[in-house]
Design a protein around this motif. Structure first.
Motif, PDB file in Angstrom:
ATOM      1  N   PHE A 109       0.629  -1.311   0.014  1.00  0.00           N
ATOM      2  CA  PHE A 109       0.017  -0.059   0.011  1.00  0.00           C
ATOM      3  C   PHE A 109       0.874   1.417   0.152  1.00  0.00           C
ATOM      4  O   PHE A 109       1.851   1.377   0.772  1.00  0.00           O
ATOM      5  N   SER A 110       0.403   2.194  -0.633  1.00  0.00           N
ATOM      6  CA  SER A 110       0.864   3.563  -0.712  1.00  0.00           C
ATOM      7  C   SER A 110      -0.233   4.655  -0.238  1.00  0.00           C
ATOM      8  O   SER A 110      -1.516   4.386  -0.626  1.00  0.00           O
ATOM      9  N   VAL A 111       0.112   5.447   0.432  1.00  0.00           N
ATOM     10  CA  VAL A 111      -0.913   6.482   0.671  1.00  0.00           C
ATOM     11  C   VAL A 111      -0.182   7.960   0.616  1.00  0.00           C
ATOM     12  O   VAL A 111       1.009   8.397   0.934  1.00  0.00           O
ATOM     13  N   ILE A 112      -1.075   9.016   0.334  1.00  0.00           N
ATOM     14  CA  ILE A 112      -0.818  10.351   0.407  1.00  0.00           C
ATOM     15  C   ILE A 112      -1.852  11.064   1.023  1.00  0.00           C
ATOM     16  O   ILE A 112      -2.884  10.726   0.633  1.00  0.00           O
ATOM     17  N   VAL A 113      -1.649  12.290   1.837  1.00  0.00           N
ATOM     18  CA  VAL A 113      -2.468  13.152   2.584  1.00  0.00           C
ATOM     19  C   VAL A 113      -2.337  14.527   1.827  1.00  0.00           C
ATOM     20  O   VAL A 113      -1.084  14.793   1.899  1.00  0.00           O
ATOM     21  N   ILE A 114      -3.171  14.948   1.400  1.00  0.00           N
ATOM     22  CA  ILE A 114      -2.908  16.437   1.067  1.00  0.00           C
ATOM     23  C   ILE A 114      -3.859  17.376   1.604  1.00  0.00           C
ATOM     24  O   ILE A 114      -4.722  17.275   1.978  1.00  0.00           O
ATOM     25  N   SER A 115      -3.298  18.435   2.180  1.00  0.00           N
ATOM     26  CA  SER A 115      -4.113  19.257   3.089  1.00  0.00           C
ATOM     27  C   SER A 115      -3.743  20.925   3.048  1.00  0.00           C
ATOM     28  O   SER A 115      -2.758  21.410   2.787  1.00  0.00           O
ATOM     29  N   ASP A 116      -4.489  21.656   3.423  1.00  0.00           N
ATOM     30  CA  ASP A 116      -4.313  23.165   3.481  1.00  0.00           C
ATOM     31  C   ASP A 116      -3.468  23.297   4.904  1.00  0.00           C
ATOM     32  O   ASP A 116      -2.913  24.475   5.191  1.00  0.00           O
ATOM     33  N   LEU A 117      -3.365  22.265   5.877  1.00  0.00           N
ATOM     34  CA  LEU A 117      -2.940  22.358   6.995  1.00  0.00           C
ATOM     35  C   LEU A 117      -1.512  21.550   7.024  1.00  0.00           C
ATOM     36  O   LEU A 117      -1.425  20.846   6.237  1.00  0.00           O
ATOM     37  N   MET A 118      -0.596  21.949   7.969  1.00  0.00           N
ATOM     38  CA  MET A 118       0.470  21.238   8.070  1.00  0.00           C
ATOM     39  C   MET A 118       0.235  19.815   8.469  1.00  0.00           C
ATOM     40  O   MET A 118      -0.483  19.549   9.497  1.00  0.00           O
ATOM     41  N   VAL A 119       0.726  18.574   8.026  1.00  0.00           N
ATOM     42  CA  VAL A 119       0.141  17.357   8.283  1.00  0.00           C
ATOM     43  C   VAL A 119       1.358  16.592   8.070  1.00  0.00           C
ATOM     44  O   VAL A 119       2.057  16.569   7.414  1.00  0.00           O
ATOM     45  N   GLY A 120       1.226  15.214   9.017  1.00  0.00           N
ATOM     46  CA  GLY A 120       2.292  14.161   8.940  1.00  0.00           C
ATOM     47  C   GLY A 120       1.374  12.987   8.855  1.00  0.00           C
ATOM     48  O   GLY A 120       0.432  12.646   9.817  1.00  0.00           O
ATOM     49  N   ALA A 121       1.755  11.975   7.736  1.00  0.00           N
ATOM     50  CA  ALA A 121       0.844  10.681   7.772  1.00  0.00           C
ATOM     51  C   ALA A 121       1.799   9.454   7.697  1.00  0.00           C
ATOM     52  O   ALA A 121       3.024   9.582   7.310  1.00  0.00           O
ATOM     53  N   ASP A 122       1.344   8.328   8.419  1.00  0.00           N
ATOM     54  CA  ASP A 122       1.968   7.057   8.433  1.00  0.00           C
ATOM     55  C   ASP A 122       1.145   6.031   8.236  1.00  0.00           C
ATOM     56  O   ASP A 122       0.076   6.049   8.535  1.00  0.00           O
ATOM     57  N   LEU A 123       1.672   5.040   7.392  1.00  0.00           N
ATOM     58  CA  LEU A 123       0.942   3.733   7.387  1.00  0.00           C
ATOM     59  C   LEU A 123       2.058   2.742   7.688  1.00  0.00           C
ATOM     60  O   LEU A 123       3.182   2.627   7.357  1.00  0.00           O
ATOM     61  N   GLU A 124       1.502   1.683   8.486  1.00  0.00           N
ATOM     62  CA  GLU A 124       2.326   0.728   9.104  1.00  0.00           C
ATOM     63  C   GLU A 124       1.409  -0.765   9.188  1.00  0.00           C
ATOM     64  O   GLU A 124       0.493  -0.727   9.440  1.00  0.00           O
ATOM     65  N   ILE A 125       2.187  -1.661   8.720  1.00  0.00           N
ATOM     66  CA  ILE A 125       1.421  -3.100   8.601  1.00  0.00           C
ATOM     67  C   ILE A 125       1.498  -3.655  10.034  1.00  0.00           C
ATOM     68  O   ILE A 125       2.640  -3.251  10.914  1.00  0.00           O
ATOM     69  N   LEU A 126       0.641  -4.181  10.357  1.00  0.00           N
ATOM     70  CA  LEU A 126       0.632  -5.188  11.830  1.00  0.00           C
ATOM     71  C   LEU A 126       1.438  -6.163  11.864  1.00  0.00           C
ATOM     72  O   LEU A 126       1.167  -7.002  11.085  1.00  0.00           O
ATOM     73  N   LYS A 127       2.525  -6.020  12.735  1.00  0.00           N
ATOM     74  CA  LYS A 127       3.342  -7.055  13.044  1.00  0.00           C
ATOM     75  C   LYS A 127       3.873  -7.196  14.265  1.00  0.00           C
ATOM     76  O   LYS A 127       3.959  -6.325  15.106  1.00  0.00           O
ATOM     77  N   ASP A 128       4.107  -8.479  14.778  1.00  0.00           N
ATOM     78  CA  ASP A 128       4.566  -8.791  16.097  1.00  0.00           C
ATOM     79  C   ASP A 128       5.608  -8.042  16.830  1.00  0.00           C
ATOM     80  O   ASP A 128       5.927  -7.925  17.876  1.00  0.00           O
ATOM     81  N   LYS A 129       6.786  -7.535  15.722  1.00  0.00           N
ATOM     82  CA  LYS A 129       7.819  -7.171  16.145  1.00  0.00           C
ATOM     83  C   LYS A 129       7.682  -5.723  16.895  1.00  0.00           C
ATOM     84  O   LYS A 129       8.546  -5.158  17.827  1.00  0.00           O
ATOM     85  N   THR A 130       6.361  -4.993  16.599  1.00  0.00           N
ATOM     86  CA  THR A 130       6.332  -3.680  16.994  1.00  0.00           C
ATOM     87  C   THR A 130       6.008  -3.869  18.619  1.00  0.00           C
ATOM     88  O   THR A 130       6.248  -3.043  19.361  1.00  0.00           O
ATOM     89  N   ILE A 131       5.181  -4.846  19.097  1.00  0.00           N
ATOM     90  CA  ILE A 131       5.111  -5.078  20.522  1.00  0.00           C
ATOM     91  C   ILE A 131       6.209  -5.351  21.359  1.00  0.00           C
ATOM     92  O   ILE A 131       6.485  -4.821  22.386  1.00  0.00           O
ATOM     93  N   LYS A 132       7.293  -6.031  20.754  1.00  0.00           N
ATOM     94  CA  LYS A 132       8.453  -6.284  21.318  1.00  0.00           C
ATOM     95  C   LYS A 132       9.322  -4.873  21.578  1.00  0.00           C
ATOM     96  O   LYS A 132      10.240  -4.711  22.507  1.00  0.00           O
ATOM     97  N   LEU A 133       8.969  -3.916  20.472  1.00  0.00           N
ATOM     98  CA  LEU A 133       9.931  -2.785  20.562  1.00  0.00           C
ATOM     99  C   LEU A 133       9.052  -1.562  21.386  1.00  0.00           C
ATOM    100  O   LEU A 133       9.720  -0.530  21.490  1.00  0.00           O
ATOM    101  N   ALA A 134       7.839  -1.957  21.701  1.00  0.00           N
ATOM    102  CA  ALA A 134       7.098  -1.022  22.390  1.00  0.00           C
ATOM    103  C   ALA A 134       7.755  -0.319  23.549  1.00  0.00           C
ATOM    104  O   ALA A 134       7.496   0.895  23.742  1.00  0.00           O
ATOM    105  N   PRO A 135       8.569  -0.892  24.368  1.00  0.00           N
ATOM    106  CA  PRO A 135       9.021  -0.098  25.413  1.00  0.00           C
ATOM    107  C   PRO A 135      10.227   0.817  25.058  1.00  0.00           C
ATOM    108  O   PRO A 135      10.374   1.641  25.925  1.00  0.00           O
ATOM    109  N   ARG A 136      10.685   0.788  24.131  1.00  0.00           N
ATOM    110  CA  ARG A 136      11.551   1.768  23.289  1.00  0.00           C
ATOM    111  C   ARG A 136      10.987   2.764  22.915  1.00  0.00           C
ATOM    112  O   ARG A 136      11.708   3.883  22.827  1.00  0.00           O
ATOM    113  N   PHE A 137       9.653   3.174  22.692  1.00  0.00           N
ATOM    114  CA  PHE A 137       9.274   4.176  21.938  1.00  0.00           C
ATOM    115  C   PHE A 137       7.718   4.817  22.704  1.00  0.00           C
ATOM    116  O   PHE A 137       7.237   5.874  22.341  1.00  0.00           O
ATOM    117  N   MET A 138       7.281   3.993  23.695  1.00  0.00           N
ATOM    118  CA  MET A 138       5.969   4.565  24.190  1.00  0.00           C
ATOM    119  C   MET A 138       5.834   4.283  25.584  1.00  0.00           C
ATOM    120  O   MET A 138       6.921   3.435  26.346  1.00  0.00           O
TER     121      MET A 138
END
Length: 220
Positions: free
Chosen positions: A94-123
């Motif tokens: 998948f690809s995504v673009i967001v176009i806005s009159d406002l300052m914007v930041g967008a992210d697309l992430e696939i669900l993967k178990d590795k994110t849970i293991k890394l969670a204590p490092r970022f949240m």
């Protein structure tokens, strides 16, 4: 149809989603590229990245733009020549673009178990308490997307996902939350919306005036 969706996120912002099922050649023949973009494409070693790059150009066409309307600043942040704001993300099919009159930041992430293991490092992992395994994975991925989206707006060296970007404690059903960035002795606020596209999480952040009912716990 490769163009999966065009959706209004608010009255100032539109999201365009492309599901990549074409071959490289099909995508390449469907777009016109500047020389600098062609050189960048040829320098990519992964066909997945090449197809993501080309599908983004197809999304630009769907939005009424083309490769000649897109440029990048010295920090690698994308801009449109007409002054509108754009954010771009690509993940696997998948690809995504967001176009806005406002300052914007967008992210697309696939669900993967590795994110849970890394969670204590970022949240703040207390935000993951008492969740089912499925919801735990979804929420951790949403939070990662929140951090990425805010960073895309600020794009400043030294920002730490865990130490500087704090999300309110939200429910997945709400599909929105508040965020504060504490960096360089100042606070900046963001509104965030998110949803799910097949096995992917989409997150979009916008600058906000205040946190209003911010209920997350932040650190100094």
């Amino acid at each position: 149809m490769p163009l999966l969706e065009i959706k209004a996120l608010n009255q100032n912002t539109s999201r365009y989603v492309w599901k990549i099922n074409e071959s490289f050649d099909e995508l390449f023949r469907s777009v016109a590229l500047r020389d600098v973009s062609l050189a960048r494409l040829e320098g990519m070693k992964s066909e997945s990245h090449q197809k993501g790059f080309l599908s983004v150009r197809r999304l630009l066409m769907e939005a009424g733009y083309n490769d000649y309307d897109l440029f990048y600043d010295e920090f690698g942040k994308p801009h449109l020549t007409d002054g509108k704001h754009i954010s771009i993300s690509h993940s696997n099919d998948f690809s995504v673009i967001v176009i806005s009159d406002l300052m914007v930041g967008a992210d697309l992430e696939i669900l993967k178990d590795k994110t849970i293991k890394l969670a204590p490092r970022f949240m703040d992992v207390s935000h993951l308490k008492d969740l089912s395994a499925t919801d735990l994975l979804k929420k951790a991925t949403v939070v990662w997307g929140i951090k990425e989206s805010v960073f895309k707006i600020k794009n400043e060296v030294g920002i730490s996902f865990k130490d500087h970007i704090f999300e309110s404690n939200f429910n997945l059903e709400e599909q929105q939350c508040k965020v504060v960035l504490k960096f360089n002795n100042k606070e900046e606020y963001f509104d965030v919306v998110f949803d799910f596209i097949e096995d992917y999480v989409f997150v979009c952040a916008f600058n906000s005036v205040s946190l209003n009912d911010f209920s997350g716990q932040t650190q100094s």
